[in-house]
Design an enzyme around this catalytic site. Structure first.
Site, PDB file in Angstrom:
ATOM      1  N   GLY A 210       0.832  -1.213   0.000  1.00 44.66           N
ATOM      2  CA  GLY A 210       0.000   0.000   0.000  1.00 44.66           C
ATOM      3  C   GLY A 210       0.852   1.242   0.000  1.00 44.66           C
ATOM      4  CG  ASN A 211      -0.220   4.651  -1.502  1.00 45.56           C
ATOM      5  OD1 ASN A 211      -0.918   5.489  -0.967  1.00 45.56           O
ATOM      6  ND2 ASN A 211      -0.611   3.954  -2.571  1.00 45.56           N
ATOM      7  CE1 TYR A 212       3.878   5.116   5.402  1.00 46.32           C
ATOM      8  CE2 TYR A 212       5.208   5.774   3.518  1.00 46.32           C
ATOM      9  CZ  TYR A 212       5.067   5.066   4.694  1.00 46.32           C
ATOM     10  OH  TYR A 212       6.102   4.308   5.168  1.00 46.32           O
ATOM     11  CB  SER A 213      -2.818   8.098  -0.387  1.00 46.69           C
ATOM     12  OG  SER A 213      -3.983   8.858  -0.605  1.00 46.69           O
ATOM     13  CB  ALA A 278      -1.542   7.235  -3.931  1.00 45.81           C
TER      14      ALA A 278
END
Ligand code: PMT
Length: 400
Positions: A210-213, A278
């Site tokens: 995943g990512n930090y969005s 994102a």
């Protein structure tokens, strides 16, 4: 004044409920179709028979009557406006805290239309800090309060807390809907699709890529457009942010493939598309059914990834009437990369944000962006709140 307007009138347990047959009569006289909902307590103050007679419709007092289930989601989408009048202190508190133990609360929680609330209670209850905090809370969710009046209350005391007169409520509803129609006519967009948040690409039942969005940037865009009367579909990846505002339909997704499917399903009917999500470019080639175990004899592990659909680029190729806005989150050669994305993804605008700018990008309440388009020089904006960035982006693309 209200010709063909569909109005849900939710009556809750307050002495002011005795005024609601007159309220319904006036709404119907103005041309509205009225669907009355009642709580059980409301029936102590006014009879369902009176209300069904004046509204010329069955009154719903429960999510199901006899063997019939009343689809609260459908009701919340059917109406042009939901009016909670009178709204008791108890119902107000439930609305503020998301309780759902009767048909009024179930429809309120499902409503995608604007909600107008006419509180009615004794003065001491009205001015109590908890009631005032609840009022602020429901306003922060985008609901509108029809201020109670000063006058004689059920207790005999003269003070604030009397439900606004039916005539004033009808004028308020008509004025509110006229203003909404005006705003809608002013906005050049009618329907918008926004993507926001991260995507999670499952590796096994307990892990993902995943990512930090946080979704904050996209949510701010959706809120700004909804305030202008645009019907927004917000396709939202996994985030702890909550969105509840009339005019925004939230579609929750997890992976890039799910996000793609939901966007594709509604793309054709949209006239504005803004992709601030994102999205993971790759996903694990395989999703393990069981938790992947650590192998003691292995010092490293290789993950095989496969390409995800590029949602923006795919929709960019299918573009007919839509204005398409992409985002670009860059860490180096920012302008160059963003300009390349504008062409490659067939977008009309790219909103560039750089991780080199403090206060910009993931998770923050602020952002610093530059808007890129084919026929104008880059338009650089200062660091400001994501709400202000959203307003500036929408103003800019509407003018261009
Ligand atoms: O959510 P916040 O915490 O508020 O943070 C906001 C943000 C930093 C996520 C946002 O402002 C932002 O920059 N979003 C785009 C991030 C990104 O993934 O950029 P990109 O350069 O990788 O992608 C370019 C564009 O293609 C984006 O519009 C993206 O949504 C889209 N894309 C990317 C990959 C893919 N498979 N499909 C896509 O549609």
């Amino acid at each position: 004044m209200l010709t063909n307007k569909k109005i849900i009138l939710a009556v809750t347990g307050s002495i002011a409920a005795y005024k609601t047959p007159e309220l319904v009569r006036q709404l119907v006289k103005q041309g509205a179709e009225v669907q009355v909902l009642m709580t059980r307590a409301a029936a102590d103050f006014v009879s369902p028979l009176s209300l069904s007679t004046v509204s010329k419709n069955s009154v719903y007092s429960s999510v199901s009557d006899n063997d019939q289930w009343h689809n609260h989601v459908h009701l919340g989408r059917w109406a042009d406006v939901m009016l909670v009048a009178p709204c008791s202190a108890n119902s107000l508190a439930k609305m503020a805290h998301g309780l759902c133990d009767n048909i009024v609360q179930a429809v309120y929680l499902s409503a995608t239309c604007p909600v107008l609330v006419a509180p009615a209670m004794d003065e001491d209850m009205w001015i109590h800090p908890s009631t005032q905090a609840n009022v602020q809370k429901i306003q922060s969710y985008g609901n509108t309060i029809i201020e109670p009046e000063h006058g004689e209350l059920a207790s005999g005391i003269i003070g604030a807390g009397r439900m606004a007169d039916p005539e004033r409520i009808v004028q308020f509803v008509a004025g509110f809907l006229a203003q909404k129609a005006e705003k809608q006519a002013l906005s050049i967009y009618k329907k918008a699709l926004i993507t926001a948040g991260p995507t999670y690409e499952k590796l096994d039942p307990v892990r993902f890529i995943g990512n930090y969005s946080s979704g904050k940037m996209g949510i701010a865009l959706a809120q700004n457009l909804a305030q202008q009367g645009v019907a927004v579909t917000l396709v939202l990846g996994p985030t702890k942010e909550t969105v509840s505002m009339p005019g925004i339909t939230v579609v929750k997704v997890e992976s890039a493939q799910e996000m793609y499917a939901q966007c594709e399903a509604v793309f054709e009917e949209m006239d504005l598309v803004i992709m601030s999500a994102a999205v993971a470019d790759f996903r694990p080639a395989e999703q393990a059914k069981e938790k992947i175990k650590k192998k003691e004899d292995l010092d490293h592990m290789t993950l095989e990834l496969v390409k995800n659909p590029d949602i923006l680029a795919t929709l960019g190729q299918k573009k007919t009437k839509q204005v398409i806005v992409g985002f670009a989150l860059e860490t180096n050669n920012e302008l160059e990369h963003a300009q390349a994305k504008l062409v490659k993804k067939n977008a009309d605008f790219i909103v560039l944000n750089s991780l080199n700018d403090k206060g910009a990008g993931f998770g923050t309440d602020t952002n610093k962006v530059t808007i890129i388009s084919t026929n104008k020089p880059p338009y650089e904006l200062p660091l400001q709140s994501k709400a202000d960035v959203a307003r500036e982006i929408i103003n800019y693309i509407s003018r261009s």
